[in-house]
Design a protein around this motif. Structure first.
Motif, PDB file in Angstrom:
ATOM      1  N   LYS A   1     -52.004  12.614  -6.482  1.00 30.41           N
ATOM      2  CA  LYS A   1     -50.994  13.319  -5.711  1.00 30.41           C
ATOM      3  C   LYS A   1     -49.647  12.592  -5.751  1.00 30.41           C
ATOM      4  N   THR A   2     -49.698  11.249  -5.875  1.00 29.53           N
ATOM      5  CA  THR A   2     -48.460  10.480  -5.822  1.00 29.53           C
ATOM      6  C   THR A   2     -47.478  10.912  -6.905  1.00 29.53           C
TER       7      THR A   2
ATOM      8  N   HIS B   1     -46.338   3.264  -2.683  1.00 34.10           N
ATOM      9  CA  HIS B   1     -45.569   4.416  -3.157  1.00 34.10           C
ATOM     10  C   HIS B   1     -44.194   3.972  -3.632  1.00 34.10           C
TER      11      HIS B   1
ATOM     12  N   ASP C   1     -47.352  12.010   3.368  1.00 41.18           N
ATOM     13  CA  ASP C   1     -48.632  11.700   2.748  1.00 41.18           C
ATOM     14  C   ASP C   1     -49.660  11.545   3.854  1.00 41.18           C
ATOM     15  N   GLU C   2     -50.882  11.936   3.587  1.00 45.59           N
ATOM     16  CA  GLU C   2     -51.964  11.884   4.596  1.00 45.59           C
ATOM     17  C   GLU C   2     -51.459  12.507   5.892  1.00 45.59           C
TER      18      GLU C   2
HETATM   19 MG    MG Z   1     -52.503   9.015  -2.090  1.00 48.37          MG
END
Ligand code: MG
Ligand code: ADP
Length: 682
Positions: A290-291, A321, A385-386
């Motif tokens: 996903k990054t 990230h 994210d998350e």
């Molecule tokens: Mg991730």
């Protein structure tokens, strides 16, 4: 609607004041109301072979009466009536309690059809129903309704029969004919007949199939129409990214994107271009990549002259990230900056200045991003994210730092497709359902707790080869002292065992944030060999050298969580292992352990979880927010839901839907549920 169907139920024969009230208490006023009250099951009256009927099962048989009935009085108003019958080759007894009036009808040598519970050992049917004569052809299934007191099945069926006989012709078809033809669905009147009085099993099945589809189609039409309207009303940004630059960026990546990544990149890019505000959920299993998708989206925004923000739940994750994006994007002239709680005052002041005047293109950080003095020059895209780690309010504050920026939420919690397209009806959903090629499957084993020492020696072998390991301790509640104690005990045990040989670290929710980060950093830099931790380690951390994981008391965790935990290993080139230490008592628990050893696929596990727990429990009761269906079942009818979703999308975008006569019912439905106010939407 036709007048016939709007008649009050009191027009039916046999509905007097009492029955009228009973129906009223069930919310049934008109013929139409009655018609759409569906049975929750059907009693099966098909003739069965006694030789194949299990003990205590309900059964219907046809046979010949072989003896005079014998009545036995058992006291006040209590009696037992017994008769012999020949059913096929079986000579059996049939018994009725307190129904002496049947005695005169039980004539030797005549044929009768009996329904009741089969006592296999004693060769007796404890009868509940008997009709004299051969079985009537069409009476294979009898509907059973959920009724309020005062109403009886037999009466209710009788009313239903009357309504169907009198007004069947008035029932208007609500599905467009091309869809009915395409899926070979029964016409509505026939389907209603099949729901209430099916001729045979197939009739009932086909009836159900039609209504499941119709229900899901209506539901999909509603949520998609709502979403379209929202898109029309909400002013958003058109981010005209530079496609050539994006293509060049792809070429600099060390790998080719998977097909799933390409697909979601397209979905996101389409949203960026369009003037409505993007509100998209990106789901992808742990390790699905996903990054890089986030990086592409952020870069796209930058090529259009906008800034982007990426918020992660922990400092380590934000740092990871930051490093990735900096490595990928700096060569392309993009300024990436990191902001966290530990950014020093002076550096922070400079950074905020650069952010405000547009020198920084992409800001990555923890919730430090939402502090009031963080101001952007021109924020176009916000990614979290998350996402489930942040509250609604935190996500809103970040979004409000721009003027209607596009928003992308990322989550590694696989949510079964059926649930995500229903529960997240107001969001668009993109799914990465494919892992990069060449990944080694994590080998998962389930061991008994008494095998702990064997498991430890397996782990030691990995450590000897220079790998690292996680030992996860159970957690009932983050704050529970006992859990911390668990982790501390295991930590002490392992430190004693390994002495100077391997260094063991300890991590749990009670440590201050800086300490957690420090421990995590030592582990990711290889200074610690083993990390004993509660589930706080669950989120997104990438330590490719860690190849071994032990999960203590694994039966205490749900499937989704076990899968998340396991995703901490198997991130590098080496074969990885996960051992679940568990002595589950319940069948559910055993099944969970087995599921974990059988698959690494988070979506399959999520489906399994859904099956084991049911849709209501999947999200926890509080936030379920799932629609209730009469016929459809989200666990089993997911294919129909997917088909209905596509059909609804297609319908709403065709001219025909807004004009054709056979779509009128569906248009009315949208209007009645308040989605439309007479206007068509594009
Ligand atoms: Mg991730
Ligand atoms: P997650 O979706 O869990 O956040 P990451 O973005 O951290 O996953 O990616 C996991 C690993 O997979 C990273 O090391 C990343 O470089 C790698 N990766 C991502 N996409 C691909 C791809 N298409 N081919 C090969 N490796 C990939």
């Amino acid at each position: 609607m036709n007048d016939l169907l709007l008649q009050p139920v009191t027009n039916l024969k046999g509905v007097g004041k009492g029955m009228g009230e009973a129906l009223h208490s069930m919310g049934i006023e008109t013929f139409n109301d009655l018609l759409w009250t569906f049975p929750y099951r059907h009693e099966d009256f098909r003739l069965k072979d006694l030789a194949e009927t299990p003990h205590n099962e309900r059964v219907t048989v046809e046979g010949r009466i072989e003896s005079e009935p014998v009545a036995l009085f058992l006291g006040k108003n209590k009696s037992r009536l017994q008769v012999q019958m020949l059913v096929g080759r079986h000579l059996i007894k049939v018994v009725f309690f307190n129904q002496l009036y049947l005695k005169n009808k039980m004539i030797p040598s005549s044929i009768a059809t009996v329904t009741g519970k089969w006592d296999r050992g004693r060769q007796v049917i404890n009868g509940t129903q008997i009709t004299f004569g051969p079985k009537v052809d069409h009476a294979d299934f009898e509907p059973v309704y959920s009724l309020k007191s005062g109403m009886h099945q037999k009466k209710f069926r009788n009313y239903m029969r009357q309504v169907l006989d009198e007004s069947k012709s008035a029932i208007v078809e609500s599905l467009p004919s091309h869809l009915r033809t395409a899926y070979k669905l029964l016409p509505v009147a026939d389907a209603l007949e099949g729901v209430h009085f099916p001729i045979d099993a197939n009739h009932a099945k086909q009836a159900r199939r039609r209504f499941v589809y119709e229900e899901l189609l209506r539901f999909q039409l509603r949520i998609q129409a709502l979403r379209k309207i929202r898109k029309e009303q909400e002013q958003g940004l058109s981010i005209h990214y530079d496609l050539e630059k994006l293509k060049k960026f792809f070429l600099t990546l060390p790998y080719e994107l998977t097909n799933a990544q390409k697909r979601v990149v397209n979905e996101i890019c389409r949203d960026l271009l369009e003037p409505h505000r993007m509100n998209r959920l990106l789901q992808g299993d742990v390790g699905s990549g996903k990054t890089v998708v986030a990086a592409i989206a952020l870069y796209a925004a930058v090529t259009a002259g906008f800034q982007g923000a990426l918020m992660a739940p922990t400092e380590i994750l934000a740092e990871q990230h930051g490093e990735s994006l900096d490595e990928w994007l700096r060569p392309l002239g993009v300024e990436v900056a990191l902001l966290s709680g530990s950014t020093k005052t002076k550096a922070r002041r400079i950074l905020l200045e650069q952010l405000k005047n547009g020198e920084i293109d992409i800001l990555i950080g923890t919730h430090a991003l939402i502090q009031p003095d963080v101001e952007f020059y021109k924020l176009g895209l916000v990614i979290t994210d998350e996402q489930h780690r942040f509250g609604v309010e935190q996500r809103r504050i970040l979004r409000d730092k721009g003027e209607n920026p596009d928003v992308l939420f990322m989550t590694a919690t696989p949510i079964p497709r059926t649930l995500s397209i229903t529960a997240f009806g107001e969001m668009d959903v993109s799914i990465i359902d494919e892992l990069p090629a060449g990944r080694k499957e994590i080998q998962t084993n389930w061991a008994k707790k008494e095998q702990f020492n064997q498991v430890l020696s397996q782990m030691t072998k990995e450590l000897a080869m220079g790998r690292q390991a996680y030992v996860i301790c159970p957690l009932i509640e983050e704050s529970d002292k006992l859990d911390v104690q668990n982790a501390v005990d295991v930590y002490t045990q392992l430190t004693t065992l390994f002495g100077e040989k391997y260094k063991v670290g300890l991590m749990h929710g009670r440590l201050p944030a800086e300490e957690k980060d420090a421990v995590m950093r030592e582990f990711s830099e290889g200074q610690l060999h083993v990390l004993v931790s509660t589930t706080v380690v669950e989120v997104g951390v990438n330590v490719p050298n860690a190849t071994f994981m032990i999960v203590y008391d694994a039966e205490r965790f749900g499937l989704a969580q076990l899968h998340q935990l396991r995703g901490r290993v198997g991130r590098g080139e080496h074969q990885s292992y996960c051992v679940l230490l568990a002595d589950p008592k319940s069948e559910d628990g055993k099944e969970r352990m087995i599921s974990m050893t059988e698959t690494n696929d988070g979506f399959r596990l999520a489906e399994k979880d859904l099956e084991l727990r049911g849709p209501g429990d999947f999200f926890g009761k509080k936030q379920s927010g799932l629609p209730e269906f009469k016929m459809a079942d989200l666990v089993h009818d997911y294919r129909a839901l997917e088909v209905a979703r596509q059909d609804a999308e297609k319908l709403l975008s065709t001219e025909e839907f807004w004009q054709a006569d056979d779509c009128e019912q569906l248009r009315n439905m949208l209007a009645e549920s308040g989605v439309l106010n007479g206007d068509r939407i594009d």
